[in-house]
Motif scaffolding. Sequence first.
Motif, mmCIF file in Angstrom:
data_model
loop_
_atom_site.group_PDB
_atom_site.id
_atom_site.type_symbol
_atom_site.label_atom_id
_atom_site.label_comp_id
_atom_site.label_asym_id
_atom_site.label_seq_id
_atom_site.Cartn_x
_atom_site.Cartn_y
_atom_site.Cartn_z
ATOM 1 N N HIS A 213 0.865 -1.187 0.000
ATOM 2 C CA HIS A 213 0.000 0.000 0.000
ATOM 3 C C HIS A 213 0.901 1.236 0.000
ATOM 4 O O HIS A 213 1.677 1.451 0.932
ATOM 5 N N ILE A 214 0.804 2.048 -1.056
ATOM 6 C CA ILE A 214 1.781 3.111 -1.304
ATOM 7 C C ILE A 214 1.067 4.443 -1.487
ATOM 8 O O ILE A 214 0.056 4.528 -2.188
ATOM 9 N N GLY A 215 1.600 5.489 -0.848
ATOM 10 C CA GLY A 215 1.054 6.830 -0.983
ATOM 11 C C GLY A 215 1.975 7.713 -1.807
ATOM 12 O O GLY A 215 3.174 7.823 -1.517
ATOM 13 N N ILE A 216 1.417 8.345 -2.839
ATOM 14 C CA ILE A 216 2.164 9.256 -3.698
ATOM 15 C C ILE A 216 1.647 10.674 -3.455
ATOM 16 O O ILE A 216 0.451 10.939 -3.602
ATOM 17 N N GLY A 217 2.547 11.578 -3.068
ATOM 18 C CA GLY A 217 2.161 12.954 -2.781
ATOM 19 C C GLY A 217 2.773 13.941 -3.754
ATOM 20 O O GLY A 217 3.529 13.563 -4.658
ATOM 21 N N PHE A 218 2.472 15.223 -3.542
ATOM 22 C CA PHE A 218 2.834 16.230 -4.542
ATOM 23 C C PHE A 218 3.473 17.482 -3.936
ATOM 24 O O PHE A 218 3.706 18.455 -4.649
ATOM 25 N N ASP A 219 3.769 17.484 -2.659
ATOM 26 C CA ASP A 219 4.342 18.644 -1.993
ATOM 27 C C ASP A 219 5.850 18.451 -1.860
ATOM 28 O O ASP A 219 6.308 17.617 -1.065
ATOM 29 N N PRO A 220 6.674 19.209 -2.615
ATOM 30 C CA PRO A 220 8.126 18.987 -2.562
ATOM 31 C C PRO A 220 8.734 19.313 -1.207
ATOM 32 O O PRO A 220 9.717 18.691 -0.807
ATOM 33 N N ALA A 221 8.151 20.276 -0.481
ATOM 34 C CA ALA A 221 8.690 20.613 0.833
ATOM 35 C C ALA A 221 8.471 19.467 1.819
ATOM 36 O O ALA A 221 9.384 19.079 2.565
ATOM 37 N N LEU A 222 7.270 18.916 1.824
ATOM 38 C CA LEU A 222 6.991 17.776 2.693
ATOM 39 C C LEU A 222 7.811 16.567 2.274
ATOM 40 O O LEU A 222 8.336 15.826 3.114
ATOM 41 N N ALA A 223 7.956 16.367 0.963
ATOM 42 C CA ALA A 223 8.780 15.262 0.475
ATOM 43 C C ALA A 223 10.224 15.412 0.932
ATOM 44 O O ALA A 223 10.890 14.426 1.258
ATOM 45 N N GLY A 224 10.718 16.659 0.954
ATOM 46 C CA GLY A 224 12.084 16.889 1.408
ATOM 47 C C GLY A 224 12.281 16.476 2.855
ATOM 48 O O GLY A 224 13.313 15.907 3.213
ATOM 49 N N LYS A 225 11.274 16.728 3.691
ATOM 50 C CA LYS A 225 11.358 16.312 5.094
ATOM 51 C C LYS A 225 11.359 14.786 5.204
ATOM 52 O O LYS A 225 12.077 14.201 6.023
ATOM 53 N N LEU A 226 10.538 14.145 4.383
ATOM 54 C CA LEU A 226 10.495 12.685 4.410
ATOM 55 C C LEU A 226 11.822 12.098 3.944
ATOM 56 O O LEU A 226 12.317 11.118 4.520
ATOM 57 N N ALA A 227 12.398 12.686 2.892
ATOM 58 C CA ALA A 227 13.675 12.191 2.376
ATOM 59 C C ALA A 227 14.795 12.362 3.399
ATOM 60 O O ALA A 227 15.682 11.513 3.516
ATOM 61 N N ALA A 228 14.731 13.457 4.160
ATOM 62 C CA ALA A 228 15.767 13.722 5.158
ATOM 63 C C ALA A 228 15.499 13.018 6.476
ATOM 64 O O ALA A 228 16.289 13.143 7.416
ATOM 65 N N ARG A 229 14.416 12.292 6.557
ATOM 66 C CA ARG A 229 13.998 11.589 7.771
ATOM 67 C C ARG A 229 13.793 12.573 8.939
ATOM 68 O O ARG A 229 14.111 12.276 10.092
ATOM 69 N N THR A 230 13.273 13.739 8.609
ATOM 70 C CA THR A 230 12.965 14.746 9.621
ATOM 71 C C THR A 230 11.675 14.366 10.349
ATOM 72 O O THR A 230 10.711 13.923 9.714
ATOM 73 N N LYS A 231 11.654 14.539 11.652
ATOM 74 C CA LYS A 231 10.468 14.235 12.426
ATOM 75 C C LYS A 231 9.321 15.155 12.001
ATOM 76 O O LYS A 231 9.464 16.378 11.970
ATOM 77 N N LEU A 232 8.173 14.586 11.667
ATOM 78 C CA LEU A 232 7.030 15.359 11.210
ATOM 79 C C LEU A 232 6.143 15.769 12.372
ATOM 80 O O LEU A 232 6.057 15.079 13.385
ATOM 81 N N THR A 233 5.471 16.901 12.204
ATOM 82 C CA THR A 233 4.471 17.314 13.182
ATOM 83 C C THR A 233 3.209 16.488 12.983
ATOM 84 O O THR A 233 3.047 15.794 11.966
ATOM 85 N N SER A 234 2.301 16.574 13.926
ATOM 86 C CA SER A 234 1.035 15.863 13.807
ATOM 87 C C SER A 234 0.273 16.318 12.568
ATOM 88 O O SER A 234 -0.306 15.498 11.844
ATOM 89 N N ALA A 235 0.303 17.620 12.301
ATOM 90 C CA ALA A 235 -0.381 18.149 11.113
ATOM 91 C C ALA A 235 0.246 17.616 9.831
ATOM 92 O O ALA A 235 -0.447 17.324 8.859
ATOM 93 N N GLU A 236 1.563 17.483 9.832
ATOM 94 C CA GLU A 236 2.244 16.965 8.639
ATOM 95 C C GLU A 236 1.941 15.490 8.433
ATOM 96 O O GLU A 236 1.797 15.027 7.284
ATOM 97 N N HIS A 237 1.833 14.717 9.504
ATOM 98 C CA HIS A 237 1.431 13.308 9.371
ATOM 99 C C HIS A 237 0.039 13.219 8.741
ATOM 100 O O HIS A 237 -0.214 12.378 7.876
ATOM 101 N N THR A 238 -0.856 14.082 9.186
ATOM 102 C CA THR A 238 -2.202 14.104 8.607
ATOM 103 C C THR A 238 -2.137 14.454 7.132
ATOM 104 O O THR A 238 -2.814 13.845 6.297
ATOM 105 N N GLN A 239 -1.294 15.416 6.782
ATOM 106 C CA GLN A 239 -1.157 15.826 5.389
ATOM 107 C C GLN A 239 -0.634 14.680 4.522
ATOM 108 O O GLN A 239 -1.094 14.487 3.394
ATOM 109 N N VAL A 240 0.334 13.953 5.050
ATOM 110 C CA VAL A 240 0.883 12.814 4.304
ATOM 111 C C VAL A 240 -0.238 11.867 3.889
ATOM 112 O O VAL A 240 -0.311 11.411 2.743
ATOM 113 N N ASN A 241 -1.137 11.549 4.814
ATOM 114 C CA ASN A 241 -2.225 10.633 4.511
ATOM 115 C C ASN A 241 -3.287 11.269 3.613
ATOM 116 O O ASN A 241 -3.662 10.708 2.586
#
Length: 336
Positions: free
Chosen positions: A179-207
């Motif tokens: 089960h794979i999620g494809i997103g479109f926000d480069p800033a959020l993707a950059g945080k995911l690529a850098a393994r940066t800890k996400l805020t609760s709001a960002e986790h919601t955005q990912v989904n």
Amino acid sequence: MPDVVVDNDPNTPAPEPAAPPAPISRRLMPFAPLVIAMLAQSALIGTGTHPGTETAEHGPDTPAVCAEEIPTYQECHSEYPNGCSKAAGYDAYVNLLKNQLISPDLAPLVALTRDDYGRLEQSLPQDLAKTNHEQFMNDLSALGDGHVVSLIGYLYYAKKGGKESSNCQLTEPTDIDYHIGIGFDPALAGKLAARTKLTSAEHTQVNQSSAIVEMTPHWRAQFKPAWSLDALAPVVGRQVRVVGQLLVDNEHYDPHDDCAFPGASASCWRASVWELHPVTRFQVCTSGTCTETSAGWTDLEDLPSTLALTHSTAAPAVSPAPATPAAASGSVAPAP
């Protein structure tokens, strides 16, 4: 073979010039009804029957009750073309679509954008429900349901799928979807690529802003056995291109799951009920920012194990993304 007729009449009018590309709602129309299209592509698209097994014991048209023991995906997809469940209350037709063995060589009909998801969602039949996909198969096929498309975005996440009727409710990693999620926000993707800890709001955005794509077990086994969650893990946050069958997973067409559904719940977890299922190609951009026709795409199975993606500090820079599918459809948008 019929004779070739050459028209040398100078009075024959010249052919009309080609029309410019149409928007998604017209680029995917008109098509033959889905069943006819699938029959016409029989050399490229097969049923879920696993090579070397007997003909399916259960018909493709109706839901089936699972036998007491179904050892693996091989028995599941050879004996149950549309899967099975304990209660047999699922949509047999959409499961049959999910379980197609589509050739990885089948080229995408069109390249989707994030805005296309919103338009596709708004075009769904008003009376579509969880178990009546077949009733609207012609209308949905005209929108692109059952046809191979491509999508460029960022890999937000990849995880084991759940216990699903399409896979006979099996649970082993080799027997279930990825089960794979494809997103479109480069800033959020950059945080995911850098393994940066996400805020609760960002986790919601990912989904809530993710377009869902699914790698199915029997398709992986037959065509891409090197695909794995381990192979996908270092690609999280990177720009990817996904090719697969576009379909409406109407099992999730409700306000609790689909964030584009009118009046969607604040706990919805997917941007749209449209998804790519099964995935037939998965590529990673390995040269900055890629477009549909770039030469910088590398197939997932061809990525070198030493490729330094895991600790990348940012996703490739791209222009700001437009509104999310959920916002485009006038319902609940992802958290900022």
